[in-house]
Design an enzyme around this catalytic site. Structure first.
Site, short mmCIF file in Angstrom:
data_model
loop_
_atom_site.label_atom_id
_atom_site.label_comp_id
_atom_site.label_asym_id
_atom_site.label_seq_id
_atom_site.Cartn_x
_atom_site.Cartn_y
_atom_site.Cartn_z
N SER A 193 6.44 1.86 12.84
CA SER A 193 6.12 0.50 12.39
C SER A 193 4.60 0.35 12.42
O SER A 193 3.88 1.26 12.82
CB SER A 193 6.77 -0.53 13.30
OG SER A 193 6.21 -0.43 14.61
N LYS A 194 4.13 -0.84 12.02
CA LYS A 194 2.67 -1.06 11.96
C LYS A 194 2.01 -0.85 13.32
O LYS A 194 0.90 -0.37 13.41
CB LYS A 194 2.38 -2.47 11.46
CG LYS A 194 2.47 -2.58 9.95
CD LYS A 194 1.97 -3.92 9.47
CE LYS A 194 2.07 -3.98 7.95
NZ LYS A 194 1.68 -5.28 7.42
N ARG A 195 2.73 -1.21 14.39
CA ARG A 195 2.11 -1.06 15.72
C ARG A 195 1.92 0.42 16.08
O ARG A 195 1.08 0.77 16.88
CB ARG A 195 2.92 -1.79 16.78
CG ARG A 195 4.27 -1.19 17.08
CD ARG A 195 5.13 -2.08 17.99
NE ARG A 195 6.49 -1.62 18.02
CZ ARG A 195 6.96 -0.71 18.85
NH1 ARG A 195 6.14 -0.13 19.71
NH2 ARG A 195 8.22 -0.35 18.83
N HIS A 196 2.72 1.30 15.47
CA HIS A 196 2.57 2.74 15.72
C HIS A 196 1.50 3.36 14.84
O HIS A 196 0.96 4.41 15.16
CB HIS A 196 3.88 3.48 15.40
CG HIS A 196 5.02 3.13 16.29
ND1 HIS A 196 6.20 2.63 15.80
CD2 HIS A 196 5.17 3.22 17.62
CE1 HIS A 196 7.04 2.43 16.81
NE2 HIS A 196 6.44 2.77 17.92
N TYR A 247 0.82 -1.21 0.00
CA TYR A 247 0.00 0.00 0.00
C TYR A 247 0.86 1.27 0.00
O TYR A 247 2.08 1.22 0.15
CB TYR A 247 -0.88 -0.01 1.24
CG TYR A 247 -0.13 -0.42 2.49
CD1 TYR A 247 0.85 0.40 3.05
CD2 TYR A 247 -0.36 -1.66 3.11
CE1 TYR A 247 1.55 0.04 4.17
CE2 TYR A 247 0.36 -2.03 4.24
CZ TYR A 247 1.31 -1.17 4.77
OH TYR A 247 2.01 -1.54 5.89
#
Length: 477
Positions: free
Chosen positions: A247-250, A21
Site C-alpha cells: 500500500s502507499k504506506r509501504h 500514476y
C-alpha cells in the site's frame, strides 16, 4: 539460454488503466512483459485501458507513458486506446449472440436484488442464472432495456496451465453469466480486454494474480468466438515488509515519486523489480543485457515478494557509483536548486559535476548527492548546523587559526600539498589529523559531515576556502 529460446511470434502487452500514476507493481508487470518479449525476439505492446471515462485523465496517461520511458521500457508500435475501439467490442458481443454464446437479459435491478437476497437467505453463493438465457428471440420484449450476457458453460470444469501458478482448475458452476454490454450499449472491461488481446495478436498474457479468476471468465468468451487461447502467466502481487498487500504506506507510489522525491535511478528500479519474485542464482547486480538473456516468466516464484527499501537503496548506491558524473550532476541539479532557492549557473553545474566523484561515494540516492553538494553553493558568511558548531570552541579555534596560516602560505592549491600543510599543523600540535580537520570542516562547509576535507578545499578553491575560514575566525573572535 537466450538465442535458443527465440520465438518471434511471441506478443506480450502491458495494459494499465489511466486512473492514476504508474505504480511500482504495474512497473514490474510491464518489465516482465517487456523482458519476455525481448528475450523471445517478439513484440511488447502497450494498451491504455481508458474505458472508465469518469476516472481516466490525460495527466494519468502522460504519467504512465513518462514512467515507462524513464524505465526505458520501449513498446512496439503506437499505443492502443481501448475506448476508441468500443464499436468493435460491441460488434463481438453481437456476434456472440448470433453464435448462441451470449444473450439479451431483461432482468431488472429489483429482480436481481431479490435473487441476491434469496441466495443470502439460503446461505449459498450468488450466481446469476437468468431466466432469459434460453428465451427465443421471438419471445423477447422489443421495447425494454437489456444487457448482453455471456452464456457461460454450466457443466464440467476448466483448467488453465498457468506458466507461474501451474495448473489451476475451476468448476464451471462457479462462474456466472457476466455482462458483456451494459444497458446503454457500452462494453464492459471483461469484453474489451479479450477483444483487444485477440485483435492485437497477444500470445502471452502476463499480469497480476488478482486477474486469475478473470481468466476463467475470459476463456469462456474466447472459446465462444473460436479464437486461439493465449498462454497465461499470473504473477504474485508485491507485498510490504510486513507481509500485507503493498500500500502507499509501504511504498506503493508512482514511479515518478521514486525518481523525483526519493532520487532513485531507473536502472536500480529495473534491477530491483526484476528480482522481486525472480532470480538468477546469487546474482544481485543484473544488467539489462543479462536480464534479457536470462529472464523467463516461468521462473517467477508463486509466493508474494516483499518490498525492501534497504535492498533498493543498496542497489541504487551501486548504480550511483557506476553512473556518469555529468548525468548525476544533471539529475541532482533541480534538487540542489530547490534547496538553495536559485538556479545554478553553468559554472555551478560544472563544479557539481567536478565534485561528483567525492559526492557519490557514499550516497544511496540523488537526494543524498544534492544534500551533500549544498556546501558548494552556500553564500558567505555560511550558516552552520548544530553538529558543526559543536566542533568549534576552545582548542579547536586555535587549531583552525594555525590551519588557516598554513593554508594561506600554500602556493600550490592541490590535494597533496594541502594535505601536507594541514598534517604539519597536527604534527606540531602533537595531535591526530582529525582534531584539525573537524574545525576546518565546520568552517568550510557549515556541516558536521562532508566529503574529505582536502577534497572540499580543492573544490571550493583557494579564495573561497580562505574567505570562509576568515569569516569563521572573525565570528569566533
Amino acid at each position: 539460454m537466450g538465442a535458443s529460446h527465440e520465438n518471434p511470434g511471441v506478443v506480450t502487452r502491458f495494459a494499465p488503466s489511466p486512473t492514476g500514476y504508474l505504480h511500482i507493481g504495474g512497473a514490474r508487470t510491464a518489465l516482465y512483459n517487456w523482458l519476455y518479449a525481448r528475450r523471445m525476439g517478439g513484440k511488447f505492446l502497450l494498451r491504455i485501458e481508458d474505458t472508465d471515462r469518469a476516472r481516466s485523465t490525460d495527466d494519468a496517461i502522460e504519467a504512465i507513458l513518462d514512467g515507462l520511458r524513464w524505465l526505458d521500457l520501449n513498446w512496439d508500435g503506437e499505443e492502443v486506446y481501448q475506448f476508441s475501439r468500443a464499436a468493435r467490442h460491441a460488434e463481438v458481443a453481437q456476434e456472440l449472440i448470433a453464435r448462441g454464446h451470449a444473450y439479451r437479459c431483461y432482468l431488472t435491478q429489483e429482480e436481481l436484488a431479490a435473487m441476491r437476497a434469496s441466495a443470502e437467505a439460503e446461505k449459498r453463493a450468488f450466481r446469476i442464472r437468468s431466466p432469459w438465457r434460453d428465451t427465443p428471440e421471438s419471445e423477447q420484449p422489443k421495447d425494454q432495456p437489456f444487457v448482453v450476457r455471456l452464456k457461460a458453460p454450466t457443466e464440467g470444469s476448466v483448467t488453465i496451465s498457468d506458466l507461474v501458478q501451474g495448473d489451476v482448475t475451476v468448476a464451471n458452476a462457479e462462474l456466472d453469466d457476466m455482462i458483456l454490454l451494459r444497458s446503454d450499449g457500452t462494453p464492459t472491461y471483461m469484453l474489451s480486454v479479450v477483444v483487444d488481446d485477440h485483435d492485437m495478436g497477444v500470445t502471452h498474457v502476463i499480469r497480476g494474480d488478482d486477474h486469475l479468476n478473470n481468466a476463467f471468465r475470459q476463456l469462456a468468451l474466447i472459446r465462444g468466438m473460436g479464437w486461439k487461447e493465449p498462454v497465461y502467466a499470473h504473477v504474485p502481487l508485491i507485498h510490504g515488509p510486513d507481509g500485507a498487500k503493498l500500500s502507499k504506506r509501504h511504498g506503493a507510489l508512482g514511479v515518478d515519486a521514486y525518481r523525483d522525491e526519493m532520487g532513485y535511478l531507473p536502472e536500480a528500479i529495473n534491477n530491483y523489480l526484476l528480482k522481486l519474485g525472480w532470480g538468477h542464482g546469487d546474482d544481485e547486480i543484473i544488467t539489462r543485457a543479462q536480464a534479457i538473456d536470462w529472464f523467463d516468466v516461468a521462473d517467477v516464484g508463486r509466493g508474494a515478494a516483499r518490498f525492501d527499501f534497504k535492498k533498493l537503496e543498496n542497489l541504487n548506491g551501486h548504480y550511483i557509483r557506476e553512473a556518469d558524473d555529468a548525468r548525476l550532476a544533471h539529475l541532482a541539479q533541480p534538487q540542489v536548486e530547490a534547496r538553495i532557492g536559485r538556479a545554478l549557473t553553468e559554472a555551478d553545474i560544472m563544479l557539481l559535476a567536478t565534485a561528483m566523484p567525492v559526492l557519490k561515494v557514499r550516497a544511496k540516492t540523488v537526494i543524498e548527492i544534492a544534500e551533500g553538494a549544498l556546501f558548494l553553493f552556500d553564500s558567505r558568511p555560511i550558516s552552520m548546523d548544530e553538529k558543526a558548531a559543536s566542533l568549534l570552541g576552545g582548542d579547536a579555534d586555535v587549531l583552525l587559526g594555525k590551519a588557516y596560516e598554513a593554508l594561506k602560505s600554500q602556493t600550490n592549491w592541490e590535494l597533496a600539498s594541502l594535505e601536507e600543510g594541514v598534517k604539519a599543523v597536527a604534527a606540531e600540535a602533537e595531535i591526530g589529523l582529525g582534531k584539525v580537520a573537524q574545525p576546518l570542516r565546520a568552517a568550510l562547509t557549515g556541516r558536521g559531515t562532508s566529503p574529505g576535507i582536502f577534497d572540499v578545499l580543492v573544490l571550493l578553491g583557494r579564495e573561497e576556502s580562505l574567505a570562509r575560514i576568515e569569516d569563521c575566525l572573525a565570528q569566533r573572535a
